[in-house]
Structures are given as C-alpha cells and as structure tokens.
Design a protein around this motif. Structure first.
Motif, PDB file in Angstrom:
ATOM      1  N   GLU A 130      -9.459 -28.338  38.344  1.00  0.00           N
ATOM      2  CA  GLU A 130     -10.193 -26.962  37.897  1.00  0.00           C
ATOM      3  C   GLU A 130     -10.489 -27.307  36.347  1.00  0.00           C
ATOM      4  O   GLU A 130     -11.321 -26.807  35.894  1.00  0.00           O
ATOM      5  CB  GLU A 130      -9.464 -25.665  37.957  1.00  0.00           C
ATOM      6  N   PHE A 158      -3.523 -28.796  37.421  1.00  0.00           N
ATOM      7  CA  PHE A 158      -4.873 -28.064  37.229  1.00  0.00           C
ATOM      8  C   PHE A 158      -6.196 -28.944  37.002  1.00  0.00           C
ATOM      9  O   PHE A 158      -7.001 -28.325  36.744  1.00  0.00           O
ATOM     10  CB  PHE A 158      -4.798 -26.866  36.089  1.00  0.00           C
ATOM     11  N   GLU A 183      -3.739 -18.009  38.143  1.00  0.00           N
ATOM     12  CA  GLU A 183      -2.687 -18.654  39.046  1.00  0.00           C
ATOM     13  C   GLU A 183      -1.319 -17.722  39.311  1.00  0.00           C
ATOM     14  O   GLU A 183      -0.787 -17.536  40.212  1.00  0.00           O
ATOM     15  CB  GLU A 183      -2.390 -19.973  38.418  1.00  0.00           C
ATOM     16  N   LEU A 206      -5.488 -20.235  34.093  1.00  0.00           N
ATOM     17  CA  LEU A 206      -3.835 -20.288  34.313  1.00  0.00           C
ATOM     18  C   LEU A 206      -3.304 -18.650  34.449  1.00  0.00           C
ATOM     19  O   LEU A 206      -2.464 -18.523  35.177  1.00  0.00           O
ATOM     20  CB  LEU A 206      -3.395 -20.574  32.833  1.00  0.00           C
TER      21      LEU A 206
END
Length: 421
Positions: A369, A366, A418, A415
């Motif tokens: 991001e 990640f 996702e 998170l």
C-alpha cells in the motif's frame, strides 16, 4: 600657449601639503614619510633611480627641497648621467670642483613637466588611499563583537551601506538583516560588528543584526548583572525576528538570573524585543544536567520522559499527546531552537498508552500500500513499526523524512485504518 599649459600643471606644493595634512589628520612622521616616498617614486620613474637624491620635506612650512648628488668625472667619461657629471659641467656650478668630488645641486620638481606632476598626483592618491585603508582596518579589527550605530547611506537589494561618525563605510548584508527590518536613508541603525575582511588591503566592515552576539550585547547593555559578570549567558539560539531562547546562569545564589534578565513585567527585555522587531525572547535557567536542560529548552511543553544518546548527541523526548504541539511550536520553531540551544538533535514522541496491548506491525508489511522509498525514508528516522510512526509528530515526519505533506497524511491514514479494523 605652451607656457600657459605648463603653468597650469605646476603644483602648488605649499597648498597641496597643507591640504593633505588638514584633511587626512595624520601625524607628522606619517605625513613626511608618505610625501617623501611619493616624490621618490616619481623621481625613480624619471631618472631610473632615487638612490642619489635627497628629499627634504618640511610639513610645517608646506614645502620641500630636492637635491641630486653626482660624482665629478673627467670630460668624456660620463657613463651614467644621473649619478655622474662632467668636470666642465660641474665647474659651471662652482669653479673649483675637481674630479672625484661630490656635487649636490637643487632640483625644481615643477620643471620635470606635466607627466611627472600627474605621476606625483597618482602616487599620492594611491598612498593616501592605502593609508586610509590601513587606518580603517586598524580602527575596527579589534572591535569585532561590539555594537555600533551607523547612519543609513544607501539601500540596495543585497546589502545596506551605513556610515559611522567619521564617514567610514559599514556593510549590512541582506543575510545579516532581520527579515522584517525596513531601512530608510538617514536613519540610525544598530548592529554588531561581525567581522572585518581585508582582502587586497581593502577593508570591509561587515555588520550583523541576526547574530546571537548582537542579542548578547543588547542583554549586557540592558541587564547590569550580565554586564558585571554576576550572570553568565551560557547559550543563545535565534530565529531572527521570530523567536530566541537564552540560557543564563547566576554566580550569586541570591540572584534569580531569569528574573533579572526579564525585569519587572518584562521591563528589561522589552527594549531588546523592540530593537529586534518584536522577536519573542525566552529566558531559561542553564543546568549541566542534560535531560533537565533539554526539558527546560522545550518549554512551555511539559516533558514526560527523555532518553539521551550522548555519543550521537540525540534525545528522544516523550510527551502527552496534548503537549506535542507545544514542544514542536508553530512551524517547528520551538523544537528547532531547543536543538540549537542544547546542541542535541531532539525527536519528540507521543507517550504510549500503557493499557494499549494491541499488537504492533512492521512498516515493511505495508509495502503493498505504501511505496518502498517512502517506507525507507521513514525507517531512516528510527521508526520501524506502525505505532512508532503514529506516535511521532506529523511535522517531524514531514521535515526530517523530507516527505510531502500529502504523502505523510496518506501514510498515516493507511496505518490508522489498520488498527481501526
């Protein structure tokens, strides 16, 4: 006029010694020693030495006698006027003195003059102050850990000054006060004697109302079984004025230690709670079983499972989602106290759903991001994957990773998104 000034500084030895004895309430031996030493100090300053002087103190009558002893030498051979006297001068005192004999003559201290009298007063004051300091230190040095009551004498920003029944000063620093305590001059305050400092023979009695020792002494006073040794206090963790956890153990299987400490309808603990400004007190049964002890310490939360690392003194605690907030407590108070009480660093996690077979994702994926420094801060907690982070309490991420709330909420949002896709 000169005679009047001299008389004004002539000490009334009888009154001075009587007053000293009455106001300081010291034993005869100490009285004689202090007075004699004070006079000798002044004599030494005047004559350069006090070795050849006899100072006889009579505290009962409130008077004293001073004699100077000198050796008779031939006229013109005097080398030290303090220790030697010429034959002609000696025979003025007594006609049959011969060379080599000792002459003892009385000395009137008042004739030494104004400076000598001022020196005496200063020396006496210094000795008295030293004596008072010694007395205060000896009185309190072995009382550390005892509860004492004192009257508020002065309230300052950084500390409160109290006095005991003998007007000795006691200090209650701001750091040792319960945050919600309010002090008013003249009221009585209870605290435990935390320590006695004695730097440069200037004793300071330091009190505490935040020390676990204070709570322990209050329990001993309220619970006879604790005072009698039937119940042992194995540990205390406090956040003063807010909440405390106490672990207790009974040496008599017929006695319920928790019930005995709490009392019927909380009767025994109620007075302690009131003394500690409504500090909530949890009493739990101590056990040498580490997992069970941690489980009890996290009450009222119900623990599902615990993993212990004895070497690093860390515990991973897993709970149902609805139990996590109870384990952490308001402002993280419950988990902090549990950690303090057990001596273990406790991390709580939501229990994973066994039916959740969805693939996990490493945090490093990640990085486009989430800033890398944020990822590194979270990974330092031992959380490497997205699901591990989502199952960890939000409060723990904020506190232990030292991240801002907005930062943590942003990470959790990314998170969650996702796995919702």
């Amino acid at each position: 006029m000169a005679a009047t000034r001299k008389d004004a500084f002539t000490p009334n030895m009888v009154e001075t010694m009587k007053e000293f004895k009455e106001t300081k309430s010291i034993d005869r031996t100490t009285l004689v020693s202090v007075l004699e030493e004070s006079f000798r100090n002044v004599i030494a300053k005047i004559f350069g030495s006090d070795e050849n002087f006899d100072v006889i103190v009579n505290p009962d009558k409130g008077d004293l006698e001073i004699y100077r002893n000198r050796v008779v030498v031939a006229d013109g051979e005097v080398q030290d006027e303090n220790k030697e006297i010429a034959l002609s001068e000696a025979r003025k005192i007594e006609a049959d003195y011969e060379v080599g004999e000792d002459v003892s003559e009385p000395i009137e201290f008042a004739k030494f003059g104004r400076r000598a009298i001022l020196n005496l007063r200063q020396t006496l004051s210094s000795k008295v102050l030293e004596l008072e300091h010694d007395t205060l230190y000896n009185k309190y040095k072995d009382r550390v850990g005892q509860v004492i009551s004192g009257e508020v004498y002065q309230v300052w920003k950084r500390e409160v000054l109290l006095v005991d029944e003998e007007n000795n000063e006691l200090i209650l620093p701001k750091s040792e006060q319960i945050p919600s305590d309010q002090y008013r001059k003249g009221e009585t305050v209870r605290a435990v004697i935390a320590r006695v400092d004695n730097e440069n023979n200037n004793p300071k009695i330091i009190l505490s109302r935040t020390s676990p020792m204070f709570l322990e002494r209050l329990l001993e006073a309220e619970v006879p079984e604790v005072n009698d040794g039937l119940i042992s206090i194995k540990g205390i963790a406090r956040m003063p004025g807010e909440r405390a956890k106490i672990a207790v153990e009974s040496y008599d299987e017929r006695i319920d230690p928790v019930g005995a400490c709490v009392g019927v309808r909380g009767s025994r603990v109620h007075g302690i709670v009131r003394e500690l400004c409504n500090e909530n007190i949890d009493v739990i049964n101590y056990t040498s079983n580490t997992k069970l002890f941690i489980q009890r310490a996290l009450s009222p939360a119900k623990v599902s499972s615990i993993n212990i690392d004895e070497e690093s003194k860390k515990a991973e605690v897993y709970l149902q989602p609805e139990e996590v907030s109870l384990a952490i407590g308001r402002g993280g108070l419950n988990i902090k106290l549990a950690s303090m009480l057990t001596g273990y660093t406790i991390d709580v996690y939501r229990e994973l759903d066994e039916n959740d077979t969805e693939e996990d994702i490493y945090l490093d994926e990640f990085s486009d991001e989430i800033d890398q420094w944020v990822i590194d801060a979270i990974k330092s907690l031992g959380l490497d994957t997205a699901k591990q982070v989502l199952n960890a309490p939000r409060e723990m991420l904020i506190e232990k990773a030292d991240l801002e709330e907005e930062t943590v909420d942003g990470v959790l949002k990314i998170l969650k998104a996702e796995f919702e896709q």
